[in-house]
Design an enzyme around this catalytic site. Structure first.
Site, PDB file in Angstrom:
ATOM      1  CE  LYS A  11      -3.990  -2.092   2.234  1.00  0.00           C
ATOM      2  NZ  LYS A  11      -4.879  -2.115   3.389  1.00  0.00           N
ATOM      3  CG  HIS A 117      -5.437  -6.221  -0.454  1.00  0.00           C
ATOM      4  ND1 HIS A 117      -6.639  -6.081   0.004  1.00  0.00           N
ATOM      5  CD2 HIS A 117      -5.484  -7.033  -1.405  1.00  0.00           C
ATOM      6  CE1 HIS A 117      -7.406  -7.128  -0.682  1.00  0.00           C
ATOM      7  NE2 HIS A 117      -6.829  -7.610  -1.437  1.00  0.00           N
TER       8      HIS A 117
HETATM    9  P1  IDP Z   1      -8.102  -6.792   5.625  1.00  0.00           P
HETATM   10  O1  IDP Z   1      -7.385  -5.976   4.718  1.00  0.00           O
HETATM   11  O2  IDP Z   1      -7.454  -7.389   6.618  1.00  0.00           O
HETATM   12  O3  IDP Z   1      -8.923  -7.943   4.753  1.00  0.00           O
HETATM   13  P2  IDP Z   1     -10.750  -5.440   5.470  1.00  0.00           P
HETATM   14  O4  IDP Z   1     -11.672  -5.623   6.605  1.00  0.00           O
HETATM   15  O5  IDP Z   1     -10.931  -6.172   4.207  1.00  0.00           O
HETATM   16  O6  IDP Z   1      -9.366  -5.932   6.190  1.00  0.00           O
HETATM   17  O7  IDP Z   1     -10.503  -4.019   5.203  1.00  0.00           O
HETATM   18  C1  IDP Z   1      -9.849  -3.535   3.956  1.00  0.00           C
HETATM   19  C2  IDP Z   1      -8.853  -2.364   4.296  1.00  0.00           C
HETATM   20  O8  IDP Z   1      -9.751  -1.381   4.959  1.00  0.00           O
HETATM   21  C3  IDP Z   1      -8.014  -2.691   5.600  1.00  0.00           C
HETATM   22  O9  IDP Z   1      -6.947  -3.462   5.258  1.00  0.00           O
HETATM   23  C4  IDP Z   1      -7.594  -1.156   6.272  1.00  0.00           C
HETATM   24  O10 IDP Z   1      -6.682  -0.648   5.620  1.00  0.00           O
HETATM   25  C5  IDP Z   1      -8.738  -0.565   5.882  1.00  0.00           C
HETATM   26  N1  IDP Z   1      -9.767  -0.305   7.000  1.00  0.00           N
HETATM   27  C6  IDP Z   1     -10.680  -1.545   7.792  1.00  0.00           C
HETATM   28  N2  IDP Z   1     -11.165  -0.989   8.880  1.00  0.00           N
HETATM   29  C7  IDP Z   1     -10.697   0.244   8.772  1.00  0.00           C
HETATM   30  C8  IDP Z   1     -11.037   1.187   9.950  1.00  0.00           C
HETATM   31  O11 IDP Z   1     -11.908   1.026  10.656  1.00  0.00           O
HETATM   32  N3  IDP Z   1     -10.494   2.662   9.574  1.00  0.00           N
HETATM   33  C9  IDP Z   1      -9.753   2.948   8.537  1.00  0.00           C
HETATM   34  N4  IDP Z   1      -9.274   1.961   7.748  1.00  0.00           N
HETATM   35  C10 IDP Z   1      -9.941   0.477   7.906  1.00  0.00           C
HETATM   36 MG    MG Z   2     -10.050  -7.770   3.240  1.00  0.00          MG
END
Ligand code: IDP
Ligand code: MG
Length: 140
Positions: A11, A117
């Site tokens: 990222k 990611h």
């Molecule tokens: P992951 O990347 O571990 O699969 P996801 O729930 O799919 O997590 O969320 C995608 C991305 O969104 C996360 O990697 C993170 O960078 C961002 N994100 C998730 N929750 C939050 C939050 O509460 N605040 C800001 N960014 C968030």
């Molecule tokens: Mg995810």
């Protein structure tokens, strides 16, 4: 277990801090192979489409802004159980909760700026790989 492919993104918070090589070294040390890789700057439309599943979340606009703020490195990783393996190597979404020695624990700064990611299922991995790469760009 089966050999799988997964989509990884380094990222903007990590590329801008010159951490691409350090992150790639972790992936390779843990046995994943980088079989495709390119650096690009996501447009707003691309970020919003790629992360469309999160459209209704409060963090969506801010997060998409971050994802377009600097270049990313997108890559295809291959290995045994690669989807789950990469998630293990990455660590928990929030770096503060991630295990010691994981990429997010060691290189992430916040839940939004969490360095990498990784696809969350083999099915989504194939969709995400197709979003960024054509067949001829993936060299196993
Ligand atoms: P992951 O990347 O571990 O699969 P996801 O729930 O799919 O997590 O969320 C995608 C991305 O969104 C996360 O990697 C993170 O960078 C961002 N994100 C998730 N929750 C939050 C939050 O509460 N605040 C800001 N960014 C968030
Ligand atoms: Mg995810």
């Amino acid at each position: 277990m089966a050999v799988e492919r997964t989509l990884s993104i380094i990222k903007p918070d990590a590329t801008s801090r010159n951490l691409t090589g350090a992150i790639n070294a972790r992936l390779e040390q843990e046995g994943l192979r980088i079989v495709a890789q390119k650096r690009l700057r996501l447009t707003k439309a691309q970020a919003e489409e790629f992360y469309g599943v999160h459209r209704d979340k409060a963090f969506f606009d801010s997060f998409c802004e971050h994802m377009t703020s600097a270049p990313v490195v997108v890559q295809v990783l291959v290995g045994e159980n690669a989807v789950a393996e990469n998630r293990r190597i990455m660590g928990a979404t929030n770096p503060a909760n991630a295990e010691i020695g994981t990429i997010r624990r060691d290189f992430g700064q916040s839940v939004e700026h969490n360095a990498v990611h990784g696809s969350d299922s083999p099915e989504n991995a194939e969709i995400e790989i197709g979003f960024f790469f054509g067949r001829m760009e993936i060299v196993g």
